[in-house]
Write a protein that holds these residues in place. Structure first.
Motif, mmCIF file in Angstrom:
data_model
loop_
_atom_site.group_PDB
_atom_site.id
_atom_site.type_symbol
_atom_site.label_atom_id
_atom_site.label_comp_id
_atom_site.label_asym_id
_atom_site.label_seq_id
_atom_site.Cartn_x
_atom_site.Cartn_y
_atom_site.Cartn_z
ATOM 1 N N GLY A 341 0.804 -1.210 0.000
ATOM 2 C CA GLY A 341 0.000 0.000 0.000
ATOM 3 C C GLY A 341 0.835 1.258 0.000
ATOM 4 N N ALA A 342 0.463 2.188 0.879
ATOM 5 C CA ALA A 342 1.134 3.481 0.946
ATOM 6 C C ALA A 342 2.582 3.367 1.370
ATOM 7 N N GLY A 343 2.933 2.289 2.055
ATOM 8 C CA GLY A 343 4.309 2.079 2.454
ATOM 9 C C GLY A 343 4.679 2.814 3.729
ATOM 10 N N ILE A 344 5.967 2.790 4.043
ATOM 11 C CA ILE A 344 6.465 3.347 5.298
ATOM 12 C C ILE A 344 7.693 4.214 5.046
ATOM 13 N N VAL A 345 7.949 5.105 5.993
ATOM 14 C CA VAL A 345 9.227 5.801 6.084
ATOM 15 C C VAL A 345 10.121 4.968 6.992
ATOM 16 N N VAL A 346 11.329 4.686 6.546
ATOM 17 C CA VAL A 346 12.298 3.927 7.344
ATOM 18 C C VAL A 346 13.472 4.853 7.645
ATOM 19 N N SER A 347 13.793 4.992 8.917
ATOM 20 C CA SER A 347 14.806 5.947 9.347
ATOM 21 C C SER A 347 15.834 5.244 10.217
ATOM 22 N N GLN A 348 17.118 5.440 9.910
ATOM 23 C CA GLN A 348 18.192 4.902 10.743
ATOM 24 C C GLN A 348 18.762 6.014 11.603
ATOM 25 N N VAL A 349 18.804 5.768 12.904
ATOM 26 C CA VAL A 349 19.121 6.799 13.889
ATOM 27 C C VAL A 349 20.290 6.323 14.743
ATOM 28 N N GLU A 350 21.264 7.199 14.965
ATOM 29 C CA GLU A 350 22.414 6.854 15.792
ATOM 30 C C GLU A 350 22.519 7.817 16.973
ATOM 31 N N LYS A 351 22.751 7.235 18.151
ATOM 32 C CA LYS A 351 22.917 8.054 19.346
ATOM 33 C C LYS A 351 23.702 7.268 20.393
ATOM 34 N N ASP A 352 24.735 7.894 20.922
ATOM 35 C CA ASP A 352 25.541 7.314 22.004
ATOM 36 C C ASP A 352 26.029 5.914 21.661
ATOM 37 N N GLY A 353 26.448 5.717 20.413
ATOM 38 C CA GLY A 353 26.982 4.438 19.998
ATOM 39 C C GLY A 353 25.941 3.383 19.702
ATOM 40 N N LYS A 354 24.673 3.712 19.825
ATOM 41 C CA LYS A 354 23.591 2.773 19.532
ATOM 42 C C LYS A 354 22.943 3.132 18.200
ATOM 43 N N ILE A 355 22.363 2.122 17.563
ATOM 44 C CA ILE A 355 21.656 2.327 16.302
ATOM 45 C C ILE A 355 20.199 1.917 16.483
ATOM 46 N N TYR A 356 19.301 2.789 16.041
ATOM 47 C CA TYR A 356 17.860 2.537 16.098
ATOM 48 C C TYR A 356 17.301 2.630 14.686
ATOM 49 N N ASP A 401 1.240 5.988 12.558
ATOM 50 C CA ASP A 401 1.994 5.733 13.783
ATOM 51 C C ASP A 401 3.434 5.320 13.482
ATOM 52 N N ILE A 402 4.187 5.092 14.548
ATOM 53 C CA ILE A 402 5.610 4.773 14.466
ATOM 54 C C ILE A 402 5.901 3.523 15.267
ATOM 55 N N ILE A 403 6.824 2.689 14.783
ATOM 56 C CA ILE A 403 7.396 1.605 15.587
ATOM 57 C C ILE A 403 8.900 1.758 15.555
ATOM 58 N N LEU A 404 9.578 1.236 16.565
ATOM 59 C CA LEU A 404 10.994 1.530 16.763
ATOM 60 C C LEU A 404 11.730 0.283 17.228
ATOM 61 N N PHE A 405 12.941 0.104 16.688
ATOM 62 C CA PHE A 405 13.789 -1.020 17.053
ATOM 63 C C PHE A 405 15.205 -0.515 17.382
ATOM 64 N N ARG A 406 15.815 -1.140 18.377
ATOM 65 C CA ARG A 406 17.251 -0.922 18.609
ATOM 66 C C ARG A 406 17.982 -2.090 17.991
ATOM 67 N N THR A 407 18.892 -1.810 17.061
ATOM 68 C CA THR A 407 19.555 -2.872 16.316
ATOM 69 C C THR A 407 21.029 -3.020 16.681
ATOM 70 N N LYS A 408 21.549 -2.120 17.485
ATOM 71 C CA LYS A 408 22.938 -2.224 17.944
ATOM 72 C C LYS A 408 23.070 -1.576 19.313
#
Length: 408
Positions: A341-356, A401-408
């Protein structure tokens, strides 16, 4: 911000060399202007409120009503009010009442421009002062004068910022020329952050539409602000109005979420509503509780996004918005992401050595199902801050809405 019908009449700006270089380096697919550039953390000194995001409501409180209306504003999760009054006496009363309610002000009076030095000195030590409101939606011909005003105020008060809000790309001429005007502005006017307005959801004949150029506007703002190590502030609409044959409706929670969470996914560090009149009049409007809900969610997410660096933004969906990047290479920690469908925005975020990795549902009418596969141990974090191990499978994202994952 002024609701005007002459926005398409623009004066041509001064295109300096750096603007030309930056515009040429940014292709229409949304690539960063300086590939491989190491991003240094932006300076948020004086730009947060008690270690949280500034959440700003624009105008809507008469000078005589400040004592009564700042309290409900604070309860709604709005910690900054942007307004203006005719006299400096009214401004000082507003500052006093804001201080009692725990609200900061971005403020001006006529005297700020007619008697700049004395007016700044009268305000600069007030605990409720957040910044000086200078100009909304300037023309390119205004830049030299604005630069002089900002320099004059900053020479007297180094602790508070000068606020200038810019046009959206659709109202500033050719959207592909927006980058050059933005760069010209930042070269001539020494602001501490970039602010722009863009209200993407409108109706014609009862049919809802999303402005296709909105995401390109976010792309351009993010890239230029990031290249200059400046934060940026963005908007959501809280007031229904008509402009140029379009109806901008009273927003639903999903429409507010789409605007604010897309801003967040692109790296915004300040969140603004136009206007407080749409949220609270003689009492709360129907938008009040909706805004309160979204504000609470934004501040929960500030623990991750405040001061973070958004290193990549991609899009999925049947149509990839002009000026953005389609998701091809996976963000860190993922082996597959698919959404219909409309799809999603995917954003990679870095803070304090972590990746979200954040995902925003671009459909503000319907829940969307996304299928995810991970190639490393990842954690899902919800908007309340709770976390749990993430597993391959299908995830639901509510409308906008938004969902969030910590990947590192």
């Amino acid at each position: 911000m002024t609701l005007r019908t002459d926005k398409l009449q623009r004066l041509s700006g001064i295109i300096i060399a750096t603007a030309a270089i930056l515009a040429a380096a940014c292709d229409k697919k949304g690539n960063d202007p300086e590939p491989g550039k190491t991003h240094s953390n932006v300076d948020l000194t004086g730009l947060t409120v008690d270690g949280q995001f500034p959440i700003i409501a624009w105008t809507g409180i008469d000078a005589m009503d400040t004592e009564a209306k700042f309290g409900p504003m604070k309860e709604c999760g709005i910690n900054v009010y942007l307004g203006w009054y005719d006299t400096q006496a009214e401004v000082m009363t507003a500052l006093d009442n804001a201080s009692k309610a725990g609200v900061k002000l971005i403020i001006k009076s006529d005297e700020l421009f007619s008697s700049t030095a004395s007016t700044v000195k009268a305000m600069k030590d007030h605990p409720a002062l957040f910044g000086y409101h200078i100009k909304d939606e300037p023309e390119t011909s205004d830049f030299p004068t604005l630069g002089s005003i900002v320099k004059e105020i900053s020479a007297i008060d180094k602790d508070h910022f000068c606020y200038i809000n810019l046009y959206p790309n659709w109202a500033w001429g050719n959207i592909d020329g927006y980058m050059s005007k933005l760069t010209s502005f930042l070269t001539q006017v020494p602001v501490k952050f970039v602010s722009f307005d863009h209200y993407p959801i409108y109706e014609i004949d009862g049919q809802s539409h999303l402005r296709p150029e909105w995401y390109k506007n976010l792309e351009d703002i993010r890239r230029v602000a990031r290249a200059r190590s400046l934060p940026f502030w963005a908007f959501a609409l809280a007031l229904s109005h008509k402009l140029d044959g379009k109806l901008y409706p009273i927003p639903t929670v999903a429409e507010l979420r789409l605007q604010m969470f897309s801003n967040l996914a692109y790296g915004a560090q300040g969140f603004q509503y136009f206007t407080y009149w749409g949220i609270y009049q003689s009492g709360p409007t129907q938008v009040y509780e909706r805004v309160k809900t979204v504000n609470r969610e934004l501040q929960q997410l500030s623990k991750i996004f405040l001061g973070a660096d958004v290193t990549e933004v991609w899009h999925t969906g049947n149509e990839i918005p002009y000026g953005t990047k389609e998701l091809s290479a996976m963000p860190y920690g993922f082996s597959a992401i698919s959404a219909s469908g409309a799809g999603i925005v995917v954003s990679q975020v870095e803070k304090d050595g972590k990746i979200y990795v954040a995902m925003v549902n671009k459909d503000y009418k319907n829940t969307q199902k996304v299928s995810l596969s991970f190639n490393t141990a990842c954690t899902r974090i919800d908007k309340e801050g709770y976390s749990a191990a993430a597993a391959d499978g299908e995830y639901l994202i509510e409308a906008g809405d938004i969902i969030l994952f910590r990947t590192k």
